[in-house]
Design a protein around this motif. Sequence first.
Motif, PDB file in Angstrom:
ATOM      1  N   VAL A   1       3.239   1.908  -1.908  1.00 32.03           N
ATOM      2  CA  VAL A   1       3.551   2.288  -3.298  1.00 32.03           C
ATOM      3  C   VAL A   1       2.522   3.274  -3.857  1.00 32.03           C
ATOM      4  CG1 VAL A   1       3.894   1.443  -5.651  1.00 32.03           C
ATOM      5  CG2 VAL A   1       4.804   0.156  -3.707  1.00 32.03           C
ATOM      6  N   PRO A   2       1.222   2.948  -3.865  1.00 32.99           N
ATOM      7  CA  PRO A   2       0.262   3.934  -4.396  1.00 32.99           C
ATOM      8  C   PRO A   2       0.188   5.208  -3.553  1.00 32.99           C
ATOM      9  CG  PRO A   2      -0.899   2.079  -3.415  1.00 32.99           C
ATOM     10  CD  PRO A   2       0.536   1.683  -3.511  1.00 32.99           C
TER      11      PRO A   2
ATOM     12  N   LEU B   1      -5.405   5.753  -7.695  1.00 35.46           N
ATOM     13  CA  LEU B   1      -4.346   5.431  -6.733  1.00 35.46           C
ATOM     14  C   LEU B   1      -4.913   5.356  -5.318  1.00 35.46           C
ATOM     15  CD1 LEU B   1      -1.473   7.749  -8.051  1.00 35.46           C
ATOM     16  CD2 LEU B   1      -1.558   5.244  -8.154  1.00 35.46           C
TER      17      LEU B   1
ATOM     18  N   MET C   1       3.149   7.273  -4.682  1.00 33.23           N
ATOM     19  CA  MET C   1       2.853   7.795  -6.021  1.00 33.23           C
ATOM     20  C   MET C   1       1.856   8.937  -5.942  1.00 33.23           C
ATOM     21  SD  MET C   1       2.593   4.242  -8.235  1.00 33.23           S
ATOM     22  CE  MET C   1       2.095   5.122  -9.716  1.00 33.23           C
ATOM     23  N   PHE C   2       0.842   8.784  -5.115  1.00 33.11           N
ATOM     24  CA  PHE C   2      -0.150   9.838  -4.895  1.00 33.11           C
ATOM     25  C   PHE C   2       0.545  11.108  -4.420  1.00 33.11           C
ATOM     26  CE2 PHE C   2      -3.269  12.209  -2.518  1.00 33.11           C
ATOM     27  CZ  PHE C   2      -4.491  11.957  -3.111  1.00 33.11           C
TER      28      PHE C   2
ATOM     29  N   LEU D   1      -3.660   9.505   2.808  1.00 32.24           N
ATOM     30  CA  LEU D   1      -3.714  10.208   1.526  1.00 32.24           C
ATOM     31  C   LEU D   1      -3.938  11.704   1.736  1.00 32.24           C
ATOM     32  CD1 LEU D   1      -5.872   7.611  -0.429  1.00 32.24           C
ATOM     33  CD2 LEU D   1      -3.451   8.116  -0.834  1.00 32.24           C
TER      34      LEU D   1
ATOM     35  N   ALA E   1       0.818  -1.213   0.000  1.00 33.84           N
ATOM     36  CA  ALA E   1       0.000   0.000   0.000  1.00 33.84           C
ATOM     37  C   ALA E   1       0.851   1.261   0.000  1.00 33.84           C
ATOM     38  CB  ALA E   1      -0.918   0.003   1.231  1.00 33.84           C
TER      39      ALA E   1
ATOM     40  N   VAL F   1      -6.802   2.031  -4.866  1.00 33.67           N
ATOM     41  CA  VAL F   1      -5.862   0.917  -4.693  1.00 33.67           C
ATOM     42  C   VAL F   1      -5.274   0.936  -3.286  1.00 33.67           C
ATOM     43  CG1 VAL F   1      -3.662  -0.056  -5.452  1.00 33.67           C
ATOM     44  CG2 VAL F   1      -5.326   0.749  -7.147  1.00 33.67           C
ATOM     45  N   ALA F   2      -4.868   2.108  -2.822  1.00 36.94           N
ATOM     46  CA  ALA F   2      -4.306   2.223  -1.469  1.00 36.94           C
ATOM     47  C   ALA F   2      -5.338   1.802  -0.427  1.00 36.94           C
ATOM     48  CB  ALA F   2      -3.853   3.664  -1.212  1.00 36.94           C
TER      49      ALA F   2
END
Length: 422
Positions: A205-206, A235, A209-210, A257, A203, A238-239
Motif C-alpha cells: 500500500v505505501p 511513506l 502510494m509512493f 521505492l 507494505a 512505513v514501507a
Amino acid sequence: MPHTDSHVVGRVFQRGPIAETRRVIELLRRETIGGFLLVAAAIVAIVMANTPLADTYESLRDTKIGYAPWHLDLTVGQWASDGLLAIFFFLVGLELKREIVAGQLRSIRTAIVPVFAAVGGVVVPASIYLAVNWGRDGVDGWAIPTATDIAFAVAVLAVVGRGLPAALRLFLLTLAVVDDLIAIAIIAVVYTEQVKPIPLLVAIVPIVMFAVLAHRWADWFSERRWAAWVVLLPLGVVAWALVHASGIHATIAGVALGFMVPVRRGGAGLAEEFEHRFRPISAGFAVPAFAFLSAGVTVGGLTGLGNMFTDPIAIGVLLGLVVGKPVGILVATWLTVRYTTSELDPSVRWGDLACVGTLAGIGFTVSLLVAELSIGDDITALEHGKTAILIASTASAILAGTVLTARNRRASGSGTSVQSGP
C-alpha cells in the motif's frame, strides 16, 4: 574467429552518446568521495576494535534503540545495516531503473556484455567459495565474495585509473549496478528465513502510494525540495518498517521505492533529481556509518591472522574476491565476444579489462552485509569472514592500482594520449 563487419551487432565498450557518458562519469566522480569516506570509516573502526577503545566501540555498536512492540528495538549496528543501508539501496534502485530506461541496459546490444560479465563475476567466486567450504558449517556464506563495492572501486579508479578508456570506466559502473541487482535478489531469496505475508502485503500500500504520487506530481517534487521529505519520506519509512516486520531484509524496501521513481518526468527526470539530492546522504553518512559499525573486527595479532588464513570461510572469501571476480568477468566477456556478434572496441585491451575485473574484487559494503546475514552468531567465523573481506578488497585495490599505475607510466613514456573522459 574474428567477425566480419556485416555480422557485427555492436562493439563492446564503444563510447556511448555524449550526454549519457557525461552523466555516468559525473556519477563516478561523486562516488569517489564516498569511497574515500568509506575506507576512512573502516580504518577508524579497525583501529578502535584493536585498541583499548574496543569496549567503547562494542558498547556503541550493541546499544539497543527503538520501540520494542513494533519489533524495532534494534542495536545501533542493526540500524546501520537494516536502516541506513536502505538509503544506499534506494539509490541502487534509482540507478538500476535509470540504466534500464535510459542507460546501458536499455537494449540487448548494450546490456549483453555487462550482464554476462556480472553473472560471471558472481558464479565463479561463488563456485570457488563452495568448493572450499562444501560440507562445512560456512557453506551458507557462498554469496559473500560475489558483490562489488562501486564506491570503493571508483575511489581507486579515480586515483590511478584515469588512463583507462572512458567506455571501460562506464562498463565498471554498469557491471556494478547489475552486480547489485543480483546481490539484492540473493539477499531477498536466499537469506530470508521466514516471510510473514500480512506485513509484506500491507507494505504494498505505501509503496503503491509512493509510486502514484511520484509519477502524478513529479514536477512538483522536482521544483520543491521539501516536498519529498514531507510527503514521500513518511511513506518510505512505513514501507521500510513493514518490510522489516515481514522478515525480508529491510533494504529491499529501498530498492522497491527506488524503482517507483519516474525517470523521464519532473524536469530532467525525478530519478536524476533524487539521485543528486540523496547521494550525498548515502555516500557521506549512511554507507560510512555502516562501514564503521561493521568493519570493526578484532585481528588478534599474528596468531589471529594465522587462524584466519586457515579458516575455510576466509579462504573462500579471499580466493573468491581476488581470483574469482576478475577470472569470472574476463571469461564471461571473452565468451560473449567469441560466441556472439559483438567485438571489442579498438580502444579497449584485454589487459585493461583484466584490471577492471580486479577492481570488481573490491567487495566491501554488500559483502560485509551478506557476511552478517549468512554466518550468523558464530563470532569467530564472522570476524574471520569480515577480515578476509577487508584483506581481499585491499589486495584487489593494490593489485589493480599497481597495474594501472604501470600502464599510465608506459603510456606517458611512449607519448600516448591518456583518455580521461569528458
